[in-house]
Design a protein around this motif. Structure first.
Motif, short mmCIF file in Angstrom:
data_model
loop_
_atom_site.label_atom_id
_atom_site.label_comp_id
_atom_site.label_asym_id
_atom_site.label_seq_id
_atom_site.Cartn_x
_atom_site.Cartn_y
_atom_site.Cartn_z
N GLU A 185 -2.58 3.50 -23.05
CA GLU A 185 -2.20 3.64 -20.88
C GLU A 185 -2.34 2.35 -20.47
N LEU A 186 -3.10 1.71 -20.27
CA LEU A 186 -2.58 0.65 -19.79
C LEU A 186 -1.24 0.00 -20.01
N LEU A 187 -0.74 -0.15 -21.88
CA LEU A 187 0.37 -0.31 -21.61
C LEU A 187 1.87 0.13 -21.69
N GLU A 188 1.46 0.98 -21.40
CA GLU A 188 2.35 2.64 -21.27
C GLU A 188 2.62 1.67 -19.11
N ILE A 189 1.84 2.07 -18.53
CA ILE A 189 1.58 1.33 -17.00
C ILE A 189 2.17 0.19 -16.63
N ASP A 190 1.60 -0.85 -17.43
CA ASP A 190 2.34 -1.79 -17.29
C ASP A 190 3.83 -2.11 -18.04
N GLY A 191 4.55 -0.78 -18.64
CA GLY A 191 5.73 -1.42 -19.31
C GLY A 191 6.54 -0.82 -17.37
N HIS A 192 6.01 0.14 -16.61
CA HIS A 192 6.81 0.38 -16.29
C HIS A 192 7.37 -0.70 -14.47
N GLU A 193 6.91 -1.82 -14.68
CA GLU A 193 7.87 -3.23 -14.12
C GLU A 193 8.96 -3.53 -15.46
N ILE A 194 8.40 -4.02 -16.37
CA ILE A 194 10.17 -4.28 -17.44
C ILE A 194 11.13 -3.15 -17.13
N SER A 195 10.62 -1.09 -16.81
CA SER A 195 11.39 -0.98 -16.64
C SER A 195 12.49 -0.79 -15.73
N GLU A 196 11.85 -1.57 -14.76
CA GLU A 196 12.50 -1.62 -13.66
C GLU A 196 13.11 -3.09 -13.70
N ASP A 197 13.44 -3.96 -14.47
CA ASP A 197 13.89 -5.29 -14.40
C ASP A 197 15.17 -5.05 -14.52
#
Lengths: 402, 467
Positions: free
Chosen positions: B246-258
């Motif tokens: 779950e923490l990794l999915e949340i962490d991925g949100h920033e990359i998903s905006e790059d």
């Protein structure tokens, strides 16, 4: 120095156009009439251009006027006309000649224009039972009216009545033509998603042909993972890359708008596939642009008042082979992200630096001057150089003969 | 530590293509000589550099034969106790994060985005506490502490001049002509020795050959099937959900905006989920990051990797997605980069590559070569290290375009070191020095960095050496 107070007119309330005009110190034409002629620079819709060049309008552009479309641009930018012209150009070329010239016509998926070529389509449809087809209205944009076809019966959508396998004629419900192409079902995927490329090409002259290519563009990504699963065939978020469609996906991001810079794409292809593969891909893309423009060179009404900035839509397949999807006469100047705005602002700026260098209206000879790079644009092809070389060679051979 | 005897070395030599090339050269050189003595072979070997090649090959085999050992104990005892305290702190953070996620499940309107165990600011804040500990320690009473530096801790530190000298050659790098680039391409294709690959990585790596160079350097070039199988096993394990997912999915949100990395979002997440399940990491990682086992209740222990995932861990994977279309290759490269290099950016250690050493090097260079800037930032409440910590810990990912990031990775491999980050951080501060000197407060500083900017590798190197 750009200090001439040219008058501008725009049919589009787009910041990237207006900001460019204002930044140059140009003045907005105050004439409220739609068909007013009190302008020097006009960024027009294709319909207004058609009206301007309609002989019945009695309108003649003067030497201090420049407009952003050629009179019959649709020969290239309507899907059905583009297909017709490419097929005609291919037939006209002697095979040996075009191979020598490096012309390659293998970039257009097998396409039929409806209703005229319906029977030919039916033949091919039955020959390839596992083939998916893509149906598009010939003259619409933004993905409107597009659908994927696996069964002939689906054509009811455009026929308005039941369509059966044994029909050899199709009467369309509306007056518009459709183009039906073999669907490229093995697109290059990045991160598991389908995308296509939007690239910008500027033509400042058709006779002789002078083509500029822009170094910035973008890939437009679908928001859903690509699949050939028949159950997802109607899921436009999987198959259609148009931003106008993808913006309605739950996964759409305002920050990047699904747009992936062409620089990043080039870097990806080179790093992941190697330099040779990347170079071939770029050469093939350039070849598509040139062949398509050459195919309409004879039919386009060349006019010194005109230039045109095209938006080329190119799809790469899993073998890095580029396919021509369509050519847009009025590529969208809407900006969805700051990066997008920066790109399009610079794009329009560079266009006018080429077509109106120092706010001067160049004559035909000046248009042929040997500048090969302006801002992000580089000359892709300048036919006048070929002509000059041929003249020089002829003079040389005459000298030798004498 | 495993060591080879002569017979084993010979076996390893015989399995190397280079050995047979050397043997062929010797045979050709000796021709049809009937009696060949050891002296003849030695003479020939010395004259045509075969001896050098053989020495390099043997030392390469010996180097590879050494099993990588994970550094667990630091030479400085208080850093060992600090690591334990850091781990305890992270366990507490984990509990807080777990509680927050439970609350979010119950209350949709509560969208607290601080769902990570630690970030670079937390790490820096923890490192800052060392100064107070040292000052109160009787052992260090005679040591002069410069109060103007954020971290001035008594650990062995390389001289900053030696770091500047080491990378000065980058200033002279010119754009290479096609024939030179082609030569480098052939070198990469033919070369196997890590010392030679490092030399190439230091100078120039053509985009099309970077993946091959990295695979060769990590000795993965003939192991694709093994990598694929290992990855497939890990992917299967991902079917069992962990809280860390779950923490990794949340962490991925920033990359998903790059704009450069959003296309790889799913691949990055898959790689990270496999990473935190990979048992081989604990024995392959060069330095232990955390030390401690949660005692109170067994709900959450450290992942099998031996450390907690942290904020922006996704960033380390992202640039590598450019190198291959195959996720198992991307994963293998990420794992190797993390275990060899990036781990040091999260390690409480006095090692040269550690975050502590790198931070102190940066402070040293900036305070001596740009004292005005150093002082000004202190005065406006905006410490040098606080300004640069994000770029340092995440290797400028998100600040520079991918080609420049991968040039940084090249340099990391080239020198087997993270010191290039010191040069780039100093360059970054020098680049923005004029604007920073005009800033009156933290808001002004934030404004400078929130504007659209483009930082490039070569540009920052140039700025690093500007006085």
């Amino acid at each position: 120095m750009q200090n001439k107070k040219l008058k501008w007119k725009s049919d589009f309330e787009k910041s990237v156009i207006i900001e460019n005009f204002v930044n140059r110190g140009w003045i907005k034409s105050q004439d409220k009439e739609e068909d007013s002629s009190d302008w020097n620079v006009y960024w027009a819709t294709v319909w207004n251009v058609r009206n301007i060049f309609n002989p019945k309008s009695g309108f003649r552009l003067n030497d201090q006027q420049i407009i952003n479309h050629f009179p019959n641009h649709y020969e290239l930018t309507r899907k059905d006309c583009m297909v017709k012209n490419l097929k005609r150009f291919k037939r006209e070329q002697d095979k040996e000649t075009y191979e020598q010239q490096g012309w390659n016509f293998d970039f257009l998926p097998t396409t039929y224009v409806f209703p005229g070529e319906y029977s030919l389509f039916v033949e091919e449809f039955h020959r390839c039972p596992n083939q998916t087809w893509i149906v598009k209205p010939a003259a619409r944009s933004q993905g409107k009216g597009i659908f994927l076809l696996r069964k002939i019966q689906q054509l009811k959508k455009i026929a308005g009545t039941t369509v059966t396998n044994n029909m050899t004629q199709l009467n369309l419900a509306s007056k518009e033509n459709y183009v039906v192409s073999k669907y490229i079902d093995n697109p290059l995927l990045i991160g598991g998603k389908k995308f296509d490329l939007r690239m910008y090409v500027l033509v400042t002259n058709y006779k002789p042909l002078k083509v500029w290519i822009y170094n910035k563009g973008f890939g437009r990504f679908c928001n859903e993972q690509y699949t050939t699963d028949v159950a997802e065939i109607e899921n436009m978020f999987v198959h259609l890359t148009n931003v106008a469609i993808q913006q309605y996906s739950d996964k759409y991001s305002q920050k990047h708008g699904g747009k992936y810079s062409i620089d990043a794409l080039k870097f990806y292809v080179e790093s992941a596939y190697g330099t040779e593969a990347f170079q071939k891909m770029m050469d093939d893309i350039h070849s598509i642009m040139l062949t398509s423009l050459k195919s309409v060179q004879a039919v386009i009404q060349n006019d010194k008042h005109c230039f045109e900035m095209y938006g080329y839509d190119i799809l790469l397949d899993a073998n890095l082979k580029p396919w021509l999807i369509e050519i847009n006469a009025s590529p969208s100047l809407t900006t969805t992200t700051p990066v997008d705005k920066n790109l399009k602002l610079n794009l329009i700026n560079d266009v006018y630096n080429i077509v109106l260098p120092n706010d001067d209206f160049p004559d035909n000879e000046q248009k042929q001057q040997q500048i090969t790079k302006v801002g992000g644009f580089s000359v892709l092809y300048d036919e006048s150089l070929d002509l000059m070389n041929r003249k020089a060679q002829k003079r040389q051979s005459v000298k030798i003969w004498k | 530590m495993q060591q080879f005897d002569n017979q084993e070395i010979l076996m390893k030599l015989k399995s190397s293509k280079q050995f047979w090339d050397i043997k062929k050269k010797l045979k050709q050189g000796l021709g049809d000589q009937q009696k060949i003595g050891v002296n003849d072979i030695q003479k020939l070997a010395q004259s045509c550099e075969i001896e050098d090649q053989l020495i390099k090959l043997i030392s390469h085999i010996l180097k590879k034969s050494k099993k990588r050992e994970t550094l667990k104990e630091d030479q400085i005892e208080f850093l060992n106790t600090s690591k334990i305290k850091w781990t305890e702190l992270l366990f507490k953070n984990l509990d807080i994060v777990h509680q927050k996620t439970k609350n979010q499940e119950e209350d949709d309107t509560n969208t607290d985005s601080k769902l990570y165990i630690y970030d670079e600011k937390n790490l820096l804040a923890f490192l800052q506490t060392f100064k107070q500990q040292q000052q109160s320690n009787a052992l260090y009473q005679n040591v002069q502490f410069q109060s103007n530096k954020l971290l001035n801790i008594n650990i062995p530190l390389k001289s900053s001049q030696s770091i500047l000298d080491k990378y000065q050659y980058l200033l002279l790098q010119e754009e290479l002509q096609d024939d030179k680039i082609n030569k480098i391409r052939k070198q990469i294709e033919n070369e196997h020795l890590d010392i030679e690959l490092e030399k190439i990585a230091q100078t120039f790596v053509p985009n099309g050959e970077r993946c091959l160079l990295y695979l060769k350097y990590f000795e993965f070039d003939h192991q694709e099937t093994v990598l694929q199988q290992n990855f497939a096993k890990l992917q299967k394990e991902c079917l069992n959900q962990l809280f860390y997912d779950e923490l990794l999915e949340i962490d991925g949100h920033e990359i998903s905006e790059d704009t450069f990395y959003f296309v790889f979002q799913e691949q990055i997440l898959t790689c990270l989920k496999c990473f935190i399940r990979d048992r081989t990491i604990k024995e392959n990682i060069r330095i232990q990051l955390q030390n401690g086992v949660k005692k109170e209740h067994a709900e959450f222990q450290l992942p099998v990797t031996g450390f907690f995932p942290f904020k922006n861990i996704s960033k380390y994977v992202a640039p590598l997605c450019y190198l291959s279309t195959k996720i198992h290759i991307i994963y293998a490269l990420f794992k190797e980069f993390f275990c060899r290099y990036f781990c040091f950016l999260h390690a409480i250690s006095s090692e040269n590559n550690s975050i502590l050493s790198l931070c102190m090097q940066i402070e040293e260079i900036v305070s001596t070569r740009s004292p005005k800037l150093f002082h000004h930032l202190k005065v406006i409440g905006c410490d040098t290290l606080k300004l640069i910590i994000h770029q340092l810990v995440y290797c400028f990912i998100g600040d520079m375009d991918p080609p420049h990031i991968l040039t940084i990775y090249d340099q990391i491999i080239g020198h087997d070191s993270l010191e290039i980050l010191v040069i780039l951080c100093v360059g970054f501060l020098n680049k923005y020095k004029p604007k920073l000197l005009l800033a009156k407060n933290q808001e002004n500083v934030q404004q400078i960095f929130s504007e659209l900017r483009e930082d490039r590798f070569q540009e920052l190197v140039q700025f690093a050496y500007k006085q």
